[in-house]
Design a protein around this motif. Sequence first.
Motif, PDB file in Angstrom:
ATOM      1  N   TYR A   1      -4.450  11.235  -3.766  1.00 23.72           N
ATOM      2  CA  TYR A   1      -4.566   9.838  -3.374  1.00 23.72           C
ATOM      3  C   TYR A   1      -5.938   9.353  -3.795  1.00 23.72           C
ATOM      4  O   TYR A   1      -6.937  10.023  -3.565  1.00 23.72           O
ATOM      5  CB  TYR A   1      -4.379   9.681  -1.865  1.00 23.72           C
ATOM      6  CG  TYR A   1      -4.488   8.261  -1.415  1.00 23.72           C
ATOM      7  CD1 TYR A   1      -3.418   7.392  -1.582  1.00 23.72           C
ATOM      8  CD2 TYR A   1      -5.652   7.769  -0.868  1.00 23.72           C
ATOM      9  CE1 TYR A   1      -3.504   6.073  -1.183  1.00 23.72           C
ATOM     10  CE2 TYR A   1      -5.745   6.446  -0.468  1.00 23.72           C
ATOM     11  CZ  TYR A   1      -4.666   5.606  -0.628  1.00 23.72           C
ATOM     12  OH  TYR A   1      -4.759   4.303  -0.251  1.00 23.72           O
ATOM     13  N   LYS A   2      -5.999   8.195  -4.434  1.00 27.53           N
ATOM     14  CA  LYS A   2      -7.269   7.640  -4.887  1.00 27.53           C
ATOM     15  C   LYS A   2      -7.606   6.406  -4.068  1.00 27.53           C
ATOM     16  O   LYS A   2      -6.763   5.542  -3.851  1.00 27.53           O
ATOM     17  CB  LYS A   2      -7.202   7.306  -6.362  1.00 27.53           C
ATOM     18  CG  LYS A   2      -7.044   8.550  -7.199  1.00 27.53           C
ATOM     19  CD  LYS A   2      -7.106   8.264  -8.656  1.00 27.53           C
ATOM     20  CE  LYS A   2      -7.007   9.604  -9.360  1.00 27.53           C
ATOM     21  NZ  LYS A   2      -6.616   9.610 -10.666  1.00 27.53           N
ATOM     22  N   LEU A   3      -8.848   6.356  -3.623  1.00 22.17           N
ATOM     23  CA  LEU A   3      -9.308   5.206  -2.865  1.00 22.17           C
ATOM     24  C   LEU A   3      -9.578   4.040  -3.796  1.00 22.17           C
ATOM     25  O   LEU A   3     -10.034   4.227  -4.920  1.00 22.17           O
ATOM     26  CB  LEU A   3     -10.585   5.561  -2.102  1.00 22.17           C
ATOM     27  CG  LEU A   3     -10.463   6.674  -1.065  1.00 22.17           C
ATOM     28  CD1 LEU A   3     -11.833   7.021  -0.499  1.00 22.17           C
ATOM     29  CD2 LEU A   3      -9.518   6.272   0.052  1.00 22.17           C
ATOM     30  N   SER A   4      -9.347   2.830  -3.283  1.00 22.18           N
ATOM     31  CA  SER A   4      -9.661   1.634  -4.058  1.00 22.18           C
ATOM     32  C   SER A   4     -11.172   1.419  -4.056  1.00 22.18           C
ATOM     33  O   SER A   4     -11.912   2.028  -3.269  1.00 22.18           O
ATOM     34  CB  SER A   4      -8.965   0.412  -3.449  1.00 22.18           C
ATOM     35  OG  SER A   4      -9.566   0.089  -2.203  1.00 22.18           O
ATOM     36  N   GLU A   5     -11.634   0.527  -4.917  1.00 20.00           N
ATOM     37  CA  GLU A   5     -13.069   0.205  -4.981  1.00 20.00           C
ATOM     38  C   GLU A   5     -13.541  -0.340  -3.632  1.00 20.00           C
ATOM     39  O   GLU A   5     -14.618  -0.002  -3.153  1.00 20.00           O
ATOM     40  CB  GLU A   5     -13.319  -0.809  -6.097  1.00 20.00           C
ATOM     41  CG  GLU A   5     -14.774  -0.960  -6.454  1.00 20.00           C
ATOM     42  CD  GLU A   5     -15.388   0.292  -7.064  1.00 20.00           C
ATOM     43  OE1 GLU A   5     -16.561   0.556  -6.788  1.00 20.00           O
ATOM     44  OE2 GLU A   5     -14.691   1.014  -7.795  1.00 20.00           O
ATOM     45  N   GLU A   6     -12.718  -1.174  -3.006  1.00 18.89           N
ATOM     46  CA  GLU A   6     -13.060  -1.747  -1.695  1.00 18.89           C
ATOM     47  C   GLU A   6     -13.192  -0.640  -0.640  1.00 18.89           C
ATOM     48  O   GLU A   6     -14.123  -0.640   0.159  1.00 18.89           O
ATOM     49  CB  GLU A   6     -11.992  -2.754  -1.266  1.00 18.89           C
ATOM     50  CG  GLU A   6     -12.274  -3.379   0.088  1.00 18.89           C
ATOM     51  CD  GLU A   6     -11.171  -4.336   0.533  1.00 18.89           C
ATOM     52  OE1 GLU A   6     -11.322  -4.891   1.630  1.00 18.89           O
ATOM     53  OE2 GLU A   6     -10.179  -4.515  -0.196  1.00 18.89           O
ATOM     54  N   GLN A   7     -12.272   0.309  -0.638  1.00 21.79           N
ATOM     55  CA  GLN A   7     -12.332   1.418   0.321  1.00 21.79           C
ATOM     56  C   GLN A   7     -13.580   2.270   0.091  1.00 21.79           C
ATOM     57  O   GLN A   7     -14.250   2.675   1.045  1.00 21.79           O
ATOM     58  CB  GLN A   7     -11.069   2.272   0.211  1.00 21.79           C
ATOM     59  CG  GLN A   7      -9.825   1.570   0.704  1.00 21.79           C
ATOM     60  CD  GLN A   7      -8.558   2.299   0.333  1.00 21.79           C
ATOM     61  OE1 GLN A   7      -8.444   2.864  -0.763  1.00 21.79           O
ATOM     62  NE2 GLN A   7      -7.570   2.273   1.232  1.00 21.79           N
TER      63      GLN A   7
ATOM     64  N   ASN B   1       0.825  -1.207   0.000  1.00 18.97           N
ATOM     65  CA  ASN B   1       0.000   0.000   0.000  1.00 18.97           C
ATOM     66  C   ASN B   1       0.862   1.263   0.000  1.00 18.97           C
ATOM     67  O   ASN B   1       0.539   2.241  -0.677  1.00 18.97           O
ATOM     68  CB  ASN B   1      -0.943   0.019   1.200  1.00 18.97           C
ATOM     69  CG  ASN B   1      -2.023  -1.031   1.091  1.00 18.97           C
ATOM     70  OD1 ASN B   1      -2.454  -1.380   0.000  1.00 18.97           O
ATOM     71  ND2 ASN B   1      -2.434  -1.555   2.226  1.00 18.97           N
ATOM     72  N   LEU B   2       1.941   1.236   0.744  1.00 19.78           N
ATOM     73  CA  LEU B   2       2.840   2.391   0.786  1.00 19.78           C
ATOM     74  C   LEU B   2       3.530   2.588  -0.562  1.00 19.78           C
ATOM     75  O   LEU B   2       3.657   3.713  -1.041  1.00 19.78           O
ATOM     76  CB  LEU B   2       3.871   2.234   1.906  1.00 19.78           C
ATOM     77  CG  LEU B   2       4.852   3.381   2.100  1.00 19.78           C
ATOM     78  CD1 LEU B   2       4.125   4.718   2.271  1.00 19.78           C
ATOM     79  CD2 LEU B   2       5.753   3.112   3.293  1.00 19.78           C
ATOM     80  N   ILE B   3       3.921   1.499  -1.191  1.00 25.90           N
ATOM     81  CA  ILE B   3       4.534   1.584  -2.515  1.00 25.90           C
ATOM     82  C   ILE B   3       3.544   2.194  -3.510  1.00 25.90           C
ATOM     83  O   ILE B   3       3.895   3.075  -4.302  1.00 25.90           O
ATOM     84  CB  ILE B   3       4.997   0.199  -3.010  1.00 25.90           C
ATOM     85  CG1 ILE B   3       6.148  -0.328  -2.145  1.00 25.90           C
ATOM     86  CG2 ILE B   3       5.384   0.228  -4.485  1.00 25.90           C
ATOM     87  CD1 ILE B   3       7.438   0.419  -2.281  1.00 25.90           C
ATOM     88  N   GLU B   4       2.289   1.723  -3.468  1.00 27.33           N
ATOM     89  CA  GLU B   4       1.269   2.261  -4.369  1.00 27.33           C
ATOM     90  C   GLU B   4       1.039   3.746  -4.103  1.00 27.33           C
ATOM     91  O   GLU B   4       0.874   4.535  -5.033  1.00 27.33           O
ATOM     92  CB  GLU B   4      -0.033   1.484  -4.221  1.00 27.33           C
ATOM     93  CG  GLU B   4       0.057   0.075  -4.782  1.00 27.33           C
ATOM     94  CD  GLU B   4      -1.169  -0.758  -4.501  1.00 27.33           C
ATOM     95  OE1 GLU B   4      -2.093  -0.290  -3.795  1.00 27.33           O
ATOM     96  OE2 GLU B   4      -1.217  -1.899  -5.006  1.00 27.33           O
ATOM     97  N   TYR B   5       1.031   4.130  -2.837  1.00 23.18           N
ATOM     98  CA  TYR B   5       0.839   5.532  -2.472  1.00 23.18           C
ATOM     99  C   TYR B   5       1.997   6.389  -3.002  1.00 23.18           C
ATOM    100  O   TYR B   5       1.779   7.437  -3.610  1.00 23.18           O
ATOM    101  CB  TYR B   5       0.712   5.661  -0.953  1.00 23.18           C
ATOM    102  CG  TYR B   5       0.594   7.079  -0.476  1.00 23.18           C
ATOM    103  CD1 TYR B   5      -0.581   7.789  -0.669  1.00 23.18           C
ATOM    104  CD2 TYR B   5       1.656   7.712   0.159  1.00 23.18           C
ATOM    105  CE1 TYR B   5      -0.702   9.102  -0.239  1.00 23.18           C
ATOM    106  CE2 TYR B   5       1.546   9.019   0.592  1.00 23.18           C
ATOM    107  CZ  TYR B   5       0.366   9.706   0.395  1.00 23.18           C
ATOM    108  OH  TYR B   5       0.251  11.011   0.814  1.00 23.18           O
ATOM    109  N   LEU B   6       3.220   5.940  -2.787  1.00 25.95           N
ATOM    110  CA  LEU B   6       4.380   6.686  -3.275  1.00 25.95           C
ATOM    111  C   LEU B   6       4.364   6.770  -4.800  1.00 25.95           C
ATOM    112  O   LEU B   6       4.676   7.823  -5.377  1.00 25.95           O
ATOM    113  CB  LEU B   6       5.681   6.028  -2.802  1.00 25.95           C
ATOM    114  CG  LEU B   6       5.962   6.121  -1.300  1.00 25.95           C
ATOM    115  CD1 LEU B   6       7.163   5.270  -0.931  1.00 25.95           C
ATOM    116  CD2 LEU B   6       6.159   7.554  -0.875  1.00 25.95           C
ATOM    117  N   ASN B   7       3.993   5.680  -5.435  1.00 28.52           N
ATOM    118  CA  ASN B   7       3.905   5.672  -6.889  1.00 28.52           C
ATOM    119  C   ASN B   7       2.881   6.697  -7.373  1.00 28.52           C
ATOM    120  O   ASN B   7       3.125   7.426  -8.331  1.00 28.52           O
ATOM    121  CB  ASN B   7       3.545   4.272  -7.377  1.00 28.52           C
ATOM    122  CG  ASN B   7       3.745   4.112  -8.851  1.00 28.52           C
ATOM    123  OD1 ASN B   7       4.717   4.614  -9.408  1.00 28.52           O
ATOM    124  ND2 ASN B   7       2.829   3.414  -9.497  1.00 28.52           N
TER     125      ASN B   7
END
Length: 82
Positions: A40-46, A24-30
């Motif tokens: 920051y974009k929320l996932s469908e689950e979130q 999750n941190l890698i995706e956020y940094l990316n």
Amino acid sequence: MQSTQLQIEKLNLIEKIIQIEDKNLIEYLNAILLEDKNEYKLSEEQLNIIQESRSKYLSGEDKGQTWDEVKSSLLKKRNERI
């Protein structure tokens, strides 16, 4: 040309990123580095969790919590981990 200190800071940052194991941190940094708006974009689950919580609140099934209640709960959880 960049200063030596800036180069050192960049290398230190790269070293820290290489050691990250949290997906999750890698995706956020990316997202921060690659997206134009740096949002920051929320996932469908979130998004589904938020919608479910909102529906419960609006129907009266869940009364919600005050900021002080939330803060107290989070501090309690943090202290249990220590």
